[in-house]
Motif scaffolding. Structure first.
Motif, mmCIF file in Angstrom:
data_model
loop_
_atom_site.group_PDB
_atom_site.id
_atom_site.type_symbol
_atom_site.label_atom_id
_atom_site.label_comp_id
_atom_site.label_asym_id
_atom_site.label_seq_id
_atom_site.Cartn_x
_atom_site.Cartn_y
_atom_site.Cartn_z
ATOM 1 N N VAL A 36 25.417 16.813 17.944
ATOM 2 C CA VAL A 36 25.118 18.205 17.608
ATOM 3 C C VAL A 36 23.608 18.411 17.633
ATOM 4 N N ASP A 37 23.208 19.651 17.716
ATOM 5 C CA ASP A 37 21.788 19.987 17.674
ATOM 6 C C ASP A 37 21.332 19.894 16.218
ATOM 7 N N LEU A 38 20.565 18.879 15.890
ATOM 8 C CA LEU A 38 20.155 18.645 14.505
ATOM 9 C C LEU A 38 19.267 19.755 13.952
ATOM 10 N N ASP A 39 18.575 20.465 14.820
ATOM 11 C CA ASP A 39 17.713 21.553 14.351
ATOM 12 C C ASP A 39 18.515 22.614 13.601
ATOM 13 N N GLU A 40 19.771 22.780 13.969
ATOM 14 C CA GLU A 40 20.625 23.770 13.306
ATOM 15 C C GLU A 40 21.012 23.339 11.902
ATOM 16 N N PHE A 41 20.971 22.046 11.639
ATOM 17 C CA PHE A 41 21.486 21.514 10.377
ATOM 18 C C PHE A 41 20.421 20.887 9.487
ATOM 19 N N ILE A 42 19.165 20.883 9.918
ATOM 20 C CA ILE A 42 18.132 20.123 9.210
ATOM 21 C C ILE A 42 17.940 20.593 7.768
ATOM 22 N N LEU A 43 17.979 21.890 7.522
ATOM 23 C CA LEU A 43 17.818 22.383 6.157
ATOM 24 C C LEU A 43 18.974 21.904 5.282
ATOM 25 N N HIS A 44 20.182 22.010 5.792
ATOM 26 C CA HIS A 44 21.359 21.585 5.035
ATOM 27 C C HIS A 44 21.317 20.069 4.776
ATOM 28 N N ILE A 45 20.944 19.300 5.774
ATOM 29 C CA ILE A 45 20.839 17.850 5.613
ATOM 30 C C ILE A 45 19.786 17.512 4.550
ATOM 31 N N THR A 46 18.675 18.220 4.576
ATOM 32 C CA THR A 46 17.606 17.989 3.606
ATOM 33 C C THR A 46 18.077 18.294 2.184
ATOM 34 N N LEU A 47 18.775 19.419 2.015
ATOM 35 C CA LEU A 47 19.239 19.797 0.681
ATOM 36 C C LEU A 47 20.281 18.815 0.142
ATOM 37 N N VAL A 48 21.202 18.395 0.982
ATOM 38 C CA VAL A 48 22.220 17.420 0.558
ATOM 39 C C VAL A 48 21.551 16.091 0.204
ATOM 40 N N SER A 49 20.555 15.698 0.975
ATOM 41 C CA SER A 49 19.844 14.446 0.709
ATOM 42 C C SER A 49 19.072 14.523 -0.608
ATOM 43 N N GLN A 50 18.479 15.668 -0.881
ATOM 44 C CA GLN A 50 17.776 15.842 -2.154
ATOM 45 C C GLN A 50 18.748 15.737 -3.318
ATOM 46 N N ARG A 51 19.924 16.312 -3.162
ATOM 47 C CA ARG A 51 20.953 16.218 -4.203
ATOM 48 C C ARG A 51 21.362 14.761 -4.408
ATOM 49 N N TYR A 52 21.384 13.986 -3.330
ATOM 50 C CA TYR A 52 21.705 12.571 -3.480
ATOM 51 C C TYR A 52 20.624 11.868 -4.311
ATOM 52 N N GLY A 53 19.372 12.232 -4.086
ATOM 53 C CA GLY A 53 18.287 11.672 -4.895
ATOM 54 C C GLY A 53 18.484 11.985 -6.373
ATOM 55 N N ASP A 54 18.891 13.236 -6.675
ATOM 56 C CA ASP A 54 19.174 13.633 -8.059
ATOM 57 C C ASP A 54 20.345 12.812 -8.620
ATOM 58 N N TYR A 55 21.363 12.631 -7.798
ATOM 59 C CA TYR A 55 22.551 11.870 -8.185
ATOM 60 C C TYR A 55 22.173 10.424 -8.537
ATOM 61 N N ALA A 56 21.397 9.800 -7.688
ATOM 62 C CA ALA A 56 20.996 8.408 -7.925
ATOM 63 C C ALA A 56 20.158 8.289 -9.197
ATOM 64 N N ASP A 57 19.247 9.240 -9.424
ATOM 65 C CA ASP A 57 18.445 9.230 -10.654
ATOM 66 C C ASP A 57 19.336 9.382 -11.888
ATOM 67 N N ALA A 58 20.297 10.295 -11.815
ATOM 68 C CA ALA A 58 21.191 10.526 -12.951
ATOM 69 C C ALA A 58 22.053 9.294 -13.235
ATOM 70 N N ILE A 59 22.519 8.626 -12.180
ATOM 71 C CA ILE A 59 23.314 7.401 -12.357
ATOM 72 C C ILE A 59 22.492 6.363 -13.124
ATOM 73 N N ARG A 60 21.243 6.181 -12.722
ATOM 74 C CA ARG A 60 20.390 5.207 -13.394
ATOM 75 C C ARG A 60 20.172 5.578 -14.866
ATOM 76 N N THR A 61 19.934 6.863 -15.112
ATOM 77 C CA THR A 61 19.708 7.319 -16.485
ATOM 78 C C THR A 61 20.930 7.065 -17.354
ATOM 79 N N VAL A 62 22.107 7.381 -16.837
ATOM 80 C CA VAL A 62 23.337 7.166 -17.602
ATOM 81 C C VAL A 62 23.571 5.677 -17.839
#
Length: 143
Positions: A36-62
């Motif tokens: 697929v043309d990644l340019d169409e999805f880059i914002l969505h990929i970035t936002l999902v990846s940022q949420r993963y960063g939040d998820y990993a931080d929260a897992i460590r905190t818990v």
């Protein structure tokens, strides 16, 4: 005819967020397998990846603090409450799964993919493994 692999620059904010950076690379790899043309999805990929960063931080905190913490009440009494990181973890997980589904990278959404080749399936499995294998913080307690 197969498209040439696109090169996508990782957001600079991920330079300090190893978890989000790793997830970003895996999602880009999985999307490249779909041709697929990644340019169409880059914002969505970035936002999902940022949420993963939040998820990993929260897992460590818990894991460090526990699912229940003690908080000082208004009359100086101790009260047990659910760790706020539990809600962050759970909300982030739902958001990640929804985001991956919208990108066609979950088992449920794979029906929207005409044909899943072995390389694409491997890339999807890497994402699943990462979601289930957040780096440990030194403790051996399971959630």
């Amino acid at each position: 005819m197969q498209k040439a692999k696109q090169t996508i620059k990782m957001p600079r904010s991920f330079e300090t967020n190893k978890d989000a950076a790793e997830f970003f690379k895996l999602v880009v790899k999985a999307m490249q397998c779909k041709n697929v043309d990644l340019d169409e999805f880059i914002l969505h990929i970035t936002l999902v990846s940022q949420r993963y960063g939040d998820y990993a931080d929260a897992i460590r905190t818990v894991k460090q603090e526990g699912q229940v913490i003690v908080q000082q009440g208004d009359k100086n009494q101790d009260r047990k409450i659910i760790n706020p990181a539990v809600r962050i973890r759970d909300d982030a997980y739902k958001s990640i799964v929804q985001g991956l589904s919208e990108l066609g990278l979950t088992y449920k959404s794979k029906s929207s993919i005409a044909a899943v080749d072995a390389q694409s399936l491997d890339a999807q499995m890497e994402l699943v493994r990462l979601l289930n294998d957040v780096p440990d913080v030194g403790g051996t307690d399971d959630l």
